[in-house]
Every structure is written in C-alpha cells, then in structure tokens.
Design an enzyme around this catalytic site. Structure first.
Site, PDB file in Angstrom:
ATOM      1  N   ALA A 167      10.522 -65.196 -11.175  1.00  0.00           N
ATOM      2  CA  ALA A 167      10.831 -64.591 -10.443  1.00  0.00           C
ATOM      3  C   ALA A 167      11.499 -62.785 -10.901  1.00  0.00           C
ATOM      4  O   ALA A 167      12.508 -62.058 -10.489  1.00  0.00           O
ATOM      5  CB  ALA A 167      11.748 -64.545  -9.208  1.00  0.00           C
ATOM      6  N   LEU A 168      10.918 -62.262 -12.178  1.00  0.00           N
ATOM      7  CA  LEU A 168      10.751 -61.482 -12.494  1.00  0.00           C
ATOM      8  C   LEU A 168      10.639 -59.986 -11.910  1.00  0.00           C
ATOM      9  O   LEU A 168      10.011 -59.819 -11.430  1.00  0.00           O
ATOM     10  CB  LEU A 168       9.743 -61.481 -14.315  1.00  0.00           C
ATOM     11  CG  LEU A 168      10.127 -62.335 -15.055  1.00  0.00           C
ATOM     12  CD1 LEU A 168       9.166 -62.280 -15.875  1.00  0.00           C
ATOM     13  CD2 LEU A 168      11.507 -62.874 -15.354  1.00  0.00           C
ATOM     14  N   HIS A 169      11.799 -59.152 -12.295  1.00  0.00           N
ATOM     15  CA  HIS A 169      12.000 -58.174 -11.711  1.00  0.00           C
ATOM     16  C   HIS A 169      12.041 -56.840 -12.602  1.00  0.00           C
ATOM     17  O   HIS A 169      12.197 -57.749 -14.075  1.00  0.00           O
ATOM     18  CB  HIS A 169      13.424 -57.943 -10.468  1.00  0.00           C
ATOM     19  CG  HIS A 169      14.290 -58.111 -10.930  1.00  0.00           C
ATOM     20  ND1 HIS A 169      14.963 -57.511 -11.610  1.00  0.00           N
ATOM     21  CD2 HIS A 169      14.942 -59.468 -10.001  1.00  0.00           C
ATOM     22  CE1 HIS A 169      16.140 -57.753 -11.817  1.00  0.00           C
ATOM     23  NE2 HIS A 169      16.279 -59.120 -11.160  1.00  0.00           N
ATOM     24  N   HIS A 208      15.291 -57.434 -15.679  1.00  0.00           N
ATOM     25  CA  HIS A 208      14.280 -58.297 -16.213  1.00  0.00           C
ATOM     26  C   HIS A 208      13.921 -57.705 -18.009  1.00  0.00           C
ATOM     27  O   HIS A 208      13.340 -57.658 -18.578  1.00  0.00           O
ATOM     28  CB  HIS A 208      13.543 -59.591 -15.818  1.00  0.00           C
ATOM     29  CG  HIS A 208      13.950 -60.501 -15.072  1.00  0.00           C
ATOM     30  ND1 HIS A 208      13.838 -60.954 -14.124  1.00  0.00           N
ATOM     31  CD2 HIS A 208      15.127 -61.250 -15.199  1.00  0.00           C
ATOM     32  CE1 HIS A 208      14.519 -61.731 -12.616  1.00  0.00           C
ATOM     33  NE2 HIS A 208      15.517 -62.135 -14.421  1.00  0.00           N
ATOM     34  N   GLN A 239      23.294 -75.535 -12.548  1.00  0.00           N
ATOM     35  CA  GLN A 239      24.661 -74.366 -12.737  1.00  0.00           C
ATOM     36  C   GLN A 239      24.512 -73.779 -11.110  1.00  0.00           C
ATOM     37  O   GLN A 239      24.665 -73.399 -10.880  1.00  0.00           O
ATOM     38  CB  GLN A 239      23.529 -72.943 -13.565  1.00  0.00           C
ATOM     39  CG  GLN A 239      22.690 -72.633 -13.178  1.00  0.00           C
ATOM     40  CD  GLN A 239      21.926 -71.310 -13.794  1.00  0.00           C
ATOM     41  OE1 GLN A 239      21.573 -72.125 -15.498  1.00  0.00           O
ATOM     42  NE2 GLN A 239      22.023 -70.075 -13.590  1.00  0.00           N
ATOM     43  N   VAL A 250      20.125 -52.316 -14.234  1.00  0.00           N
ATOM     44  CA  VAL A 250      18.278 -51.792 -13.284  1.00  0.00           C
ATOM     45  C   VAL A 250      19.181 -51.723 -12.286  1.00  0.00           C
ATOM     46  O   VAL A 250      19.438 -52.612 -11.636  1.00  0.00           O
ATOM     47  CB  VAL A 250      17.911 -51.876 -13.820  1.00  0.00           C
ATOM     48  CG1 VAL A 250      16.741 -51.436 -13.707  1.00  0.00           C
ATOM     49  CG2 VAL A 250      17.374 -52.025 -16.007  1.00  0.00           C
ATOM     50  N   LEU A 304      19.066 -54.245  -9.336  1.00  0.00           N
ATOM     51  CA  LEU A 304      17.566 -55.409  -9.557  1.00  0.00           C
ATOM     52  C   LEU A 304      18.293 -57.000  -9.097  1.00  0.00           C
ATOM     53  O   LEU A 304      19.695 -57.243 -10.339  1.00  0.00           O
ATOM     54  CB  LEU A 304      17.216 -55.461  -9.967  1.00  0.00           C
ATOM     55  CG  LEU A 304      16.722 -53.950  -9.954  1.00  0.00           C
ATOM     56  CD1 LEU A 304      15.280 -53.582 -10.910  1.00  0.00           C
ATOM     57  CD2 LEU A 304      15.808 -53.873  -8.519  1.00  0.00           C
ATOM     58  N   ARG A 316      17.628 -62.153  -6.029  1.00  0.00           N
ATOM     59  CA  ARG A 316      17.783 -62.799  -4.467  1.00  0.00           C
ATOM     60  C   ARG A 316      17.681 -61.789  -3.358  1.00  0.00           C
ATOM     61  O   ARG A 316      18.308 -61.740  -2.104  1.00  0.00           O
ATOM     62  CB  ARG A 316      19.693 -63.152  -4.320  1.00  0.00           C
ATOM     63  CG  ARG A 316      19.246 -64.682  -5.046  1.00  0.00           C
ATOM     64  CD  ARG A 316      21.230 -64.970  -5.069  1.00  0.00           C
ATOM     65  NE  ARG A 316      21.010 -67.076  -5.650  1.00  0.00           N
ATOM     66  CZ  ARG A 316      21.108 -66.954  -6.616  1.00  0.00           C
ATOM     67  NH1 ARG A 316      21.545 -65.822  -7.880  1.00  0.00           N
ATOM     68  NH2 ARG A 316      21.195 -68.184  -6.807  1.00  0.00           N
TER      69      ARG A 316
END
EC number: 6.3.2.1
Length: 272
Positions: free
Chosen positions: A29-31, A34, A58, A172, A180, A183
């Site tokens: 779910a890269l933003h 990342h 985790q 960021v 960022l 979630r």
C-alpha cells in the site's frame, strides 16, 4: 525490475550482486512516505530491494490484518517508477514455518506501542531479521514515524552484530501536515479533518520548547488541550533511546502521540 517470490530466487540474486545494496522493507500500500524511502535508497546504493509483505506475526487478534490494504499491482508500478531493481513479494508460507525460533524484543518493547499491542514488536523484529538475513543489505531504510520500531531495530542490529547501516528517514506529510500512513484511507472526511489536530499539537509543542519550555508536564498538558476532542491513546515525551524524561532535552527528545478514529489508530511524532 524483477519481482521475486521465493527464497531461492532472492538468495541467488543476492549472491551475485556487487556494490551497495539498499533494502526498504514495507507492507505494501505504498504512498509518498514509502516513495521517499525508496528514492533515498536509490540515490545511495547500487542495488535497491523493496520487500512487500503483510507480516501476520505483528498483528494482534482483532487487528486489521485481513483488512490491511493490499495493492500489489499499483505497488509494483511505483517500484518500477522509482527504478527499484528487485521487489520481494513472498507468501506467508515462504516466510514462516510451523515451528519457529523466535526473536524476543527487550523490555522497552512493552511500553507505549507495546503496552497497547503486546507482542507486536516480537513479530516486527522476527520478520525484519529474516529480511536482513535474506537480503544482507548494506543500508536499510526506516521511517521515523514508527519511532519505537526504529529504535528497537537499531538495538537488534547492535545486539546481533549485524553489519547493516540503519538509515532513519524523516516523516513525510500531506500539505496540511497529516503524517502519511497506509491507514489514512480508513478515515471519513470528519475524521480526516480532526486528525490534523495531531500534527498541530506536535508543532505547537515544538514551538513551546523552542521558546524555552522544559517542563514535560506543561508540554503534555498543552498537547492534550489541543487534541481535547480526540480519543487520545497516549502522549509520551522520551529521549532517543525511549527512556522517560523528567526534563525536556532539546536535542535528545522525541514527542509521540497516538489517537484513535473509530477502529483506526494514527501515530505521529517529532524529533527534537
């Protein structure tokens, strides 16, 4: 760019890799947060490996493992755009067996995030150690937003004598200040607006300290005041080794905040 699924593929690639290797471990779910890690890794290494693995160990019972956003195709496109060399996307059965030698996080893992999520950091360290052993990176990149996680990974590297440089990367934010997070997509418009009080409270705390305030209680009280309409889980002021502070040390302090918006937990911090 090559997508790797198996241990054998990754180990063979790594065995024949020359130069500096940068690892960016992610759960997908890269933003843009990342992307900033990946771009820094790209600038500082000959080879960049991004791992995309939603690590089940985790997550605690009742947490959002099944609902955690998965966008594999979009993530691969982002990695290609950032000129990543290899994307490692293993299955759970590839990373874990029925009988596991476990990594036990130290006592500091049971405060703050660990108090709310007991055992969470055991799972984090377990998977990160596996990724380190598989990729043998020169440099590994982690965001400062997960400050407690970052500190524990640094300690693990030190305790296990791993020849890896951990690179802490700045948080960021959106233009309006929200940190960022994968979630953030769970927030409805009202929650999204209210969430801005988190970063607002942290900026205010930093300003207070810049003006000479050194009282932990005074700064905490002001943070709670700014976030009075939120469901605040905790506010903590610690040094960079996560020891509680009696008096704020301007160059050795992290201020951390966690608030809940329905079932969504958002965490943020500032490093002084």
């Amino acid at each position: 760019m090559q997508v790797l699924k198996t241990i054998e593929e990754l180990q063979n690639i790594r065995k024949n890799s020359l130069g500096k290797v940068g690892l960016v471990p992610t759960m997908g779910a890269l933003h843009n947060g990342h992307i900033s890690l990946i771009k820094q890794a790209r600038n500082e290494n000959d080879i960049v490996i991004v791992s995309i693995f939603v690590n089940p160990t985790q997550f605690l019972p009742g947490e959002d493992l099944d609902a955690y956003p998965r966008r594999d195709e979009a993530d691969k496109k982002i990695c290609q755009m950032c000129k990543v060399n290899y994307v490692f996307m293993p299955e759970i059965s590839t990373m874990y067996t029925k009988e596991e030698v476990l990594v036990k996080a130290p006592n500091k893992s049971y405060i703050l995030e660990g108090k709310t999520r007991p055992g969470h950091f055991d799972g984090v360290l377990q998977v990160v150690l596996k990724l380190f052993n598989l990729t043998q990176p020169t440099n590994a990149y982690f965001g400062k937003k997960d400050a407690q996680q970052l500190t524990l990974i640094q300690q693990m590297v030190k305790n296990f004598f791993l020849p890896i440089n951990i690179v802490p990367c700045d948080i960021v934010r959106e233009e309006d200040g929200l940190a960022l997070s994968s979630r953030n997509i769970y927030l409805n418009p009202t929650q999204r607006k209210d969430a801005l009080l988190i970063s607002k409270s942290l900026y205010m705390a930093g300003s207070l300290i810049s003006s000479g305030e050194r009282s932990v209680k005074a700064v905490k009280d002001k943070i709670y005041e700014v976030m009075s309409i939120l469901d605040v889980e905790y506010v903590a002021i610690v040094d960079k080794e996560f020891n509680e502070l009696e008096t704020i040390e301007p160059t050795n302090t992290i201020i951390l905040v966690v608030a809940r918006f329905g079932n969504t937990r958002l965490l943020d911090n500032i490093w002084l």
